[in-house]
Design a protein around this motif. Structure first.
Motif, PDB file in Angstrom:
ATOM      1  N   PRO A  78      11.333   6.096   8.793  1.00  0.00           N
ATOM      2  CA  PRO A  78       9.895   5.814   8.793  1.00  0.00           C
ATOM      3  C   PRO A  78       9.107   7.058   8.407  1.00  0.00           C
ATOM      4  N   VAL A  79       7.854   6.850   8.061  1.00  0.00           N
ATOM      5  CA  VAL A  79       7.067   7.944   7.480  1.00  0.00           C
ATOM      6  C   VAL A  79       5.780   8.196   8.244  1.00  0.00           C
ATOM      7  N   SER A  80       5.268   9.389   8.038  1.00  0.00           N
ATOM      8  CA  SER A  80       3.936   9.755   8.483  1.00  0.00           C
ATOM      9  C   SER A  80       3.232  10.329   7.259  1.00  0.00           C
ATOM     10  N   ARG A 135      10.903  -8.020  11.877  1.00  0.00           N
ATOM     11  CA  ARG A 135      11.397  -9.351  11.497  1.00  0.00           C
ATOM     12  C   ARG A 135      11.510  -9.482   9.975  1.00  0.00           C
ATOM     13  N   HIS A 136      10.624  -8.821   9.246  1.00  0.00           N
ATOM     14  CA  HIS A 136      10.708  -8.857   7.780  1.00  0.00           C
ATOM     15  C   HIS A 136      11.938  -8.095   7.295  1.00  0.00           C
ATOM     16  N   VAL A 137      12.218  -6.960   7.950  1.00  0.00           N
ATOM     17  CA  VAL A 137      13.378  -6.148   7.539  1.00  0.00           C
ATOM     18  C   VAL A 137      14.670  -6.922   7.804  1.00  0.00           C
ATOM     19  N   TYR A 189      10.894  -5.484  -5.879  1.00  0.00           N
ATOM     20  CA  TYR A 189      10.540  -6.869  -5.564  1.00  0.00           C
ATOM     21  C   TYR A 189       9.516  -6.898  -4.438  1.00  0.00           C
ATOM     22  N   ASP A 190       8.534  -7.784  -4.589  1.00  0.00           N
ATOM     23  CA  ASP A 190       7.554  -8.045  -3.538  1.00  0.00           C
ATOM     24  C   ASP A 190       7.223  -9.531  -3.601  1.00  0.00           C
ATOM     25  N   LEU A 191       6.926 -10.109  -2.436  1.00  0.00           N
ATOM     26  CA  LEU A 191       6.568 -11.527  -2.383  1.00  0.00           C
ATOM     27  C   LEU A 191       5.245 -11.789  -3.108  1.00  0.00           C
ATOM     28  N   VAL A 192       4.391 -10.757  -3.166  1.00  0.00           N
ATOM     29  CA  VAL A 192       3.062 -10.916  -3.775  1.00  0.00           C
ATOM     30  C   VAL A 192       3.126 -10.513  -5.247  1.00  0.00           C
ATOM     31  N   PRO A 193       2.881 -11.474  -6.166  1.00  0.00           N
ATOM     32  CA  PRO A 193       3.003 -11.172  -7.600  1.00  0.00           C
ATOM     33  C   PRO A 193       2.137  -9.998  -8.046  1.00  0.00           C
ATOM     34  N   ASN A 249       0.826  -1.222   0.000  1.00  0.00           N
ATOM     35  CA  ASN A 249       0.000   0.000   0.000  1.00  0.00           C
ATOM     36  C   ASN A 249       0.853   1.261   0.000  1.00  0.00           C
ATOM     37  N   MET A 250       1.944   1.236   0.742  1.00  0.00           N
ATOM     38  CA  MET A 250       2.820   2.407   0.840  1.00  0.00           C
ATOM     39  C   MET A 250       3.940   2.338  -0.197  1.00  0.00           C
ATOM     40  N   GLY A 251       4.626   1.193  -0.242  1.00  0.00           N
ATOM     41  CA  GLY A 251       5.802   1.058  -1.110  1.00  0.00           C
ATOM     42  C   GLY A 251       5.462   1.237  -2.584  1.00  0.00           C
ATOM     43  N   ALA A 297      11.262   8.717  16.989  1.00  0.00           N
ATOM     44  CA  ALA A 297      10.373   9.870  16.768  1.00  0.00           C
ATOM     45  C   ALA A 297       8.998   9.405  16.301  1.00  0.00           C
ATOM     46  N   LYS A 298       9.003   8.403  15.428  1.00  0.00           N
ATOM     47  CA  LYS A 298       7.738   7.902  14.869  1.00  0.00           C
ATOM     48  C   LYS A 298       6.835   7.350  15.983  1.00  0.00           C
ATOM     49  N   ILE A 299       7.384   6.495  16.849  1.00  0.00           N
ATOM     50  CA  ILE A 299       6.509   5.869  17.859  1.00  0.00           C
ATOM     51  C   ILE A 299       6.134   6.866  18.956  1.00  0.00           C
TER      52      ILE A 299
HETATM   53  P1  NAD Z   1       1.531  -3.660   3.129  1.00  0.00           P
HETATM   54  O1  NAD Z   1       1.246  -4.923   3.857  1.00  0.00           O
HETATM   55  O2  NAD Z   1       0.514  -3.103   2.197  1.00  0.00           O
HETATM   56  O3  NAD Z   1       2.900  -3.810   2.294  1.00  0.00           O
HETATM   57  C1  NAD Z   1       4.014  -4.537   2.724  1.00  0.00           C
HETATM   58  C2  NAD Z   1       4.509  -5.333   1.530  1.00  0.00           C
HETATM   59  O4  NAD Z   1       5.720  -5.996   1.875  1.00  0.00           O
HETATM   60  C3  NAD Z   1       3.526  -6.427   1.085  1.00  0.00           C
HETATM   61  O5  NAD Z   1       3.175  -6.227  -0.267  1.00  0.00           O
HETATM   62  C4  NAD Z   1       4.307  -7.726   1.292  1.00  0.00           C
HETATM   63  O6  NAD Z   1       4.017  -8.714   0.320  1.00  0.00           O
HETATM   64  C5  NAD Z   1       5.725  -7.231   1.183  1.00  0.00           C
HETATM   65  N1  NAD Z   1       6.743  -8.100   1.763  1.00  0.00           N
HETATM   66  C6  NAD Z   1       6.759  -8.674   3.000  1.00  0.00           C
HETATM   67  N2  NAD Z   1       7.904  -9.355   3.177  1.00  0.00           N
HETATM   68  C7  NAD Z   1       8.636  -9.202   2.044  1.00  0.00           C
HETATM   69  C8  NAD Z   1       9.919  -9.650   1.607  1.00  0.00           C
HETATM   70  N3  NAD Z   1      10.700 -10.413   2.380  1.00  0.00           N
HETATM   71  N4  NAD Z   1      10.339  -9.303   0.375  1.00  0.00           N
HETATM   72  C9  NAD Z   1       9.566  -8.535  -0.428  1.00  0.00           C
HETATM   73  N5  NAD Z   1       8.348  -8.069  -0.073  1.00  0.00           N
HETATM   74  C10 NAD Z   1       7.898  -8.410   1.139  1.00  0.00           C
HETATM   75  O7  NAD Z   1       1.903  -2.586   4.259  1.00  0.00           O
HETATM   76  P2  NAD Z   1       1.963  -0.994   4.097  1.00  0.00           P
HETATM   77  O8  NAD Z   1       0.668  -0.390   4.506  1.00  0.00           O
HETATM   78  O9  NAD Z   1       2.557  -0.661   2.783  1.00  0.00           O
HETATM   79  O10 NAD Z   1       2.997  -0.628   5.265  1.00  0.00           O
HETATM   80  C11 NAD Z   1       4.394  -0.821   5.106  1.00  0.00           C
HETATM   81  C12 NAD Z   1       5.091  -0.201   6.304  1.00  0.00           C
HETATM   82  O11 NAD Z   1       4.758   1.195   6.375  1.00  0.00           O
HETATM   83  C13 NAD Z   1       4.684  -0.803   7.645  1.00  0.00           C
HETATM   84  O12 NAD Z   1       5.836  -0.908   8.451  1.00  0.00           O
HETATM   85  C14 NAD Z   1       3.680   0.202   8.202  1.00  0.00           C
HETATM   86  O13 NAD Z   1       3.629   0.190   9.617  1.00  0.00           O
HETATM   87  C15 NAD Z   1       4.262   1.496   7.677  1.00  0.00           C
HETATM   88  N6  NAD Z   1       3.288   2.583   7.541  1.00  0.00           N
HETATM   89  C16 NAD Z   1       2.076   2.360   6.940  1.00  0.00           C
HETATM   90  C17 NAD Z   1       1.175   3.409   6.825  1.00  0.00           C
HETATM   91  C18 NAD Z   1      -0.164   3.203   6.162  1.00  0.00           C
HETATM   92  O14 NAD Z   1      -1.022   4.084   6.285  1.00  0.00           O
HETATM   93  N7  NAD Z   1      -0.387   2.096   5.455  1.00  0.00           N
HETATM   94  C19 NAD Z   1       1.491   4.682   7.336  1.00  0.00           C
HETATM   95  C20 NAD Z   1       2.739   4.899   7.915  1.00  0.00           C
HETATM   96  C21 NAD Z   1       3.629   3.833   8.014  1.00  0.00           C
END
Ligand code: NAD
Length: 295
Positions: A118-120, A70-72, A31-35, A12-14, A168-170
């Motif tokens: 991190p972002v807001s 853990r993902h990072v 790259y994303d795990l989800v096609p 959603n963000m990336g 700062a974010k938290i």
């Molecule tokens: P999201 O779940 O939509 O996206 C995360 C993506 O990472 C998913 O598409 C997932 O498939 C992918 N992924 C997971 N493990 C992976 C790996 N090993 N390699 C490649 N891809 C991988 O989440 P999001 O809403 O985009 O949020 C991402 C981050 O931003 C989170 O840490 C969230 O807390 C932060 N954030 C989100 C928002 C928001 O409003 N959505 C706002 C501020 C901060």
């Protein structure tokens, strides 16, 4: 300056953040795990990679936007050996301060540079390139990351050493989470005392109760037409994400031996709400549980 950017995590963000980098003229391999996420990114000009390692080969900047620490850390184990020496790693995910420091350490040990950023601003800010970035980094690495971050955001703040961006974010979101509950409790009490929403808003918004939760994201319909309360609480900032961020704040407070009583209580209230009906709703919908609790 044009960069070769590896982008890991196109959710959603990336997804929209990577699109803005393409728009700014950078070569972005993602790259994303989800096609499906990868396919959508390809549509906006991101070159799709078949693995995380492939996405960072030849990159001078690597950006990650992943769900949790853990993902990072797992991704870094694969990315760090695959990247060229001195690559700038920019983690924009919201993760634990300790994980952010560990990720930085791993990157530096592997001969790279690393910042937490991190972002807001949510998905709306990611799409409009109007995010605020909170950056933890050595000064020179912050300066290297800044031009790239400015392509995705409107404000880029250097908060201090590695990990300070996450701190700062938290801390900011702990203020927001608590203040939304404070505003909600005040409206619920006002209702029971026969006070109209508008009257309380007109007083508090120009008096000492003024805050963002009241004036921009008001939890009752009416006084602020743009707030989610007017449309059944669609998520601007989802309750599940607020629960996550307050959980990180509570964990950090516990590690520091601090009580942060309101922060912990707020974390519990949002976690309960997110585990029940509230996960996908805007966090301001927490007001509905406060009314029910009083019955
Ligand atoms: P999201 O779940 O939509 O996206 C995360 C993506 O990472 C998913 O598409 C997932 O498939 C992918 N992924 C997971 N493990 C992976 C790996 N090993 N390699 C490649 N891809 C991988 O989440 P999001 O809403 O985009 O949020 C991402 C981050 O931003 C989170 O840490 C969230 O807390 C932060 N954030 C989100 C928002 C928001 O409003 N959505 C706002 C501020 C901060």
């Amino acid at each position: 300056m044009t960069h070769d950017i590896g982008f890991i995590g196109l959710g959603n963000m990336g997804g929209p953040m990577a699109a803005n980098l393409v728009r700014a003229g950078h070569r972005v391999t993602g790259y994303d795990l989800v096609p499906e996420a990868l396919r959508q990114a390809e549509e906006v000009g991101v070159r799709p990679a078949r693995s995380a390692a492939e996405a960072v080969r030849g990159a001078d900047v690597v950006i990650s936007m992943l769900p949790a620490g853990r993902h990072v850390l797992a991704a870094y184990a694969e990315l760090l050996p695959a990247a060229g020496p001195g690559t700038l790693f920019v983690d924009c995910s919201t993760i634990d301060v300790a994980d952010a420091r560990a990720a930085h350490e791993l990157a530096v040990t592997a001969g790279h540079r690393a910042v937490d950023a991190p972002v807001s601003g949510g998905v709306v800010g990611a799409t409009a390139a109007s995010l605020t970035f909170m950056v933890g980094a050595e000064k020179e690495h912050f300066e290297s990351a800044r031009p790239v971050l400015e392509e995705m955001g409107r404000k880029v703040v250097h908060c201090g050493a590695p990990g300070a961006g996450q701190a700062a974010k938290i801390c900011n979101n702990m203020i927001l989470g608590i203040s939304m509950i404070a505003v909600s409790e005040a409206f619920v009490l006002g209702e029971s005392l026969g006070l109209s929403h508008q009257a309380l808003f007109d007083v508090a918004s120009t008096a000492s109760g003024q805050c963002w939760a009241l004036t921009s994201n008001c939890p009752v319909p009416g006084p602020v037409p743009a707030s989610p309360a007017n449309r059944g609480y669609p998520a601007g900032f989802a309750a599940a994400l607020m629960a996550k961020d307050l959980g990180l704040a509570a964990g950090a407070a516990e590690a520091a031996g601090l009580p942060t009583e309101l922060g912990r209580r707020a974390a519990q209230l949002y976690a309960d709400f997110a585990a029940a009906e509230g996960a996908g709703l805007d966090f301001s919908a927490i007001i509905t549980t406060l009314r029910e609790g009083g019955k």
